[in-house]
Design a protein around this motif. Sequence first.
Motif, PDB file in Angstrom:
ATOM      1  N   ASP A  20       0.813  -1.212   0.101  1.00  0.00           N
ATOM      2  CA  ASP A  20      -0.118   0.101   0.182  1.00  0.00           C
ATOM      3  C   ASP A  20       0.800   1.305  -0.006  1.00  0.00           C
ATOM      4  N   LEU A  21       1.217   1.683  -1.368  1.00  0.00           N
ATOM      5  CA  LEU A  21       2.096   2.795  -1.260  1.00  0.00           C
ATOM      6  C   LEU A  21       1.428   4.111  -0.917  1.00  0.00           C
ATOM      7  N   ALA A  22       0.153   4.522  -0.930  1.00  0.00           N
ATOM      8  CA  ALA A  22      -0.399   5.472  -0.670  1.00  0.00           C
ATOM      9  C   ALA A  22       0.168   6.407   0.517  1.00  0.00           C
ATOM     10  N   PRO A  23       0.555   5.755   1.472  1.00  0.00           N
ATOM     11  CA  PRO A  23       1.129   6.776   2.649  1.00  0.00           C
ATOM     12  C   PRO A  23       2.566   7.488   2.081  1.00  0.00           C
ATOM     13  N   ILE A  24       3.122   6.884   1.178  1.00  0.00           N
ATOM     14  CA  ILE A  24       4.400   7.358   0.662  1.00  0.00           C
ATOM     15  C   ILE A  24       4.144   8.624  -0.399  1.00  0.00           C
ATOM     16  N   VAL A  25       3.060   8.221  -1.128  1.00  0.00           N
ATOM     17  CA  VAL A  25       2.907   9.293  -2.215  1.00  0.00           C
ATOM     18  C   VAL A  25       3.096  10.912  -1.799  1.00  0.00           C
ATOM     19  N   PRO A  26       2.490  11.235  -0.640  1.00  0.00           N
ATOM     20  CA  PRO A  26       2.966  12.628  -0.286  1.00  0.00           C
ATOM     21  C   PRO A  26       4.397  12.922  -0.123  1.00  0.00           C
ATOM     22  N   VAL A  27       5.096  12.069   0.629  1.00  0.00           N
ATOM     23  CA  VAL A  27       6.399  12.103   0.666  1.00  0.00           C
ATOM     24  C   VAL A  27       7.254  12.150  -0.562  1.00  0.00           C
ATOM     25  N   LEU A  28       6.988  11.360  -1.569  1.00  0.00           N
ATOM     26  CA  LEU A  28       7.579  11.578  -2.799  1.00  0.00           C
ATOM     27  C   LEU A  28       7.083  12.637  -3.800  1.00  0.00           C
ATOM     28  N   THR A  29       6.120  13.265  -3.485  1.00  0.00           N
ATOM     29  CA  THR A  29       5.573  14.408  -3.916  1.00  0.00           C
ATOM     30  C   THR A  29       6.406  15.665  -3.666  1.00  0.00           C
ATOM     31  N   LYS A  30       6.674  15.474  -2.330  1.00  0.00           N
ATOM     32  CA  LYS A  30       7.146  16.684  -1.726  1.00  0.00           C
ATOM     33  C   LYS A  30       8.817  16.522  -2.240  1.00  0.00           C
ATOM     34  N   LEU A  31       9.426  15.456  -2.194  1.00  0.00           N
ATOM     35  CA  LEU A  31      10.822  15.329  -2.547  1.00  0.00           C
ATOM     36  C   LEU A  31      10.932  15.684  -4.022  1.00  0.00           C
ATOM     37  N   GLY A  32       9.750  15.358  -4.766  1.00  0.00           N
ATOM     38  CA  GLY A  32      10.028  15.787  -6.301  1.00  0.00           C
ATOM     39  C   GLY A  32      10.284  17.273  -6.290  1.00  0.00           C
ATOM     40  N   LYS A  33       9.117  18.086  -5.755  1.00  0.00           N
ATOM     41  CA  LYS A  33       9.296  19.448  -5.780  1.00  0.00           C
ATOM     42  C   LYS A  33      10.487  20.090  -5.406  1.00  0.00           C
ATOM     43  N   LYS A  34      11.006  19.428  -4.010  1.00  0.00           N
ATOM     44  CA  LYS A  34      12.184  19.943  -3.557  1.00  0.00           C
ATOM     45  C   LYS A  34      13.273  19.959  -4.303  1.00  0.00           C
ATOM     46  N   HIS A  35      13.490  18.736  -5.111  1.00  0.00           N
ATOM     47  CA  HIS A  35      14.648  18.521  -5.711  1.00  0.00           C
ATOM     48  C   HIS A  35      14.840  19.453  -6.985  1.00  0.00           C
TER      49      HIS A  35
END
Length: 104
Positions: A20-35
Amino acid sequence: MIHATGVMKTVGAAVDNLDDLAPIVPVLTKLGKKHAKYKVVPEHFPIVGEALLKTLDQGLGKLWTGEMKASWVKLWVITVSVMKPALIEGIEEATEAKGKKESS
């Protein structure tokens, strides 16, 4: 070293949530923008993915099975599918902000 630790924590969270990767999606989204502020571009994703898989292959040796590789490839594809659009959005936002600042 701090970056590597953060990457490993994120990877660990993704591995822990493979079902269930749903919990990690916000983390990855934030990381993408941050990069975006680190001058990362979408073309870097295939290079990083290849390096990751090669590192795992070399580091794990005989423990690196076809099934394990398939799981890591799947995880990487999901990671890119979330981070890349967020990165592009972050780049666009930074470009707009820069344009507004220069026109002021």
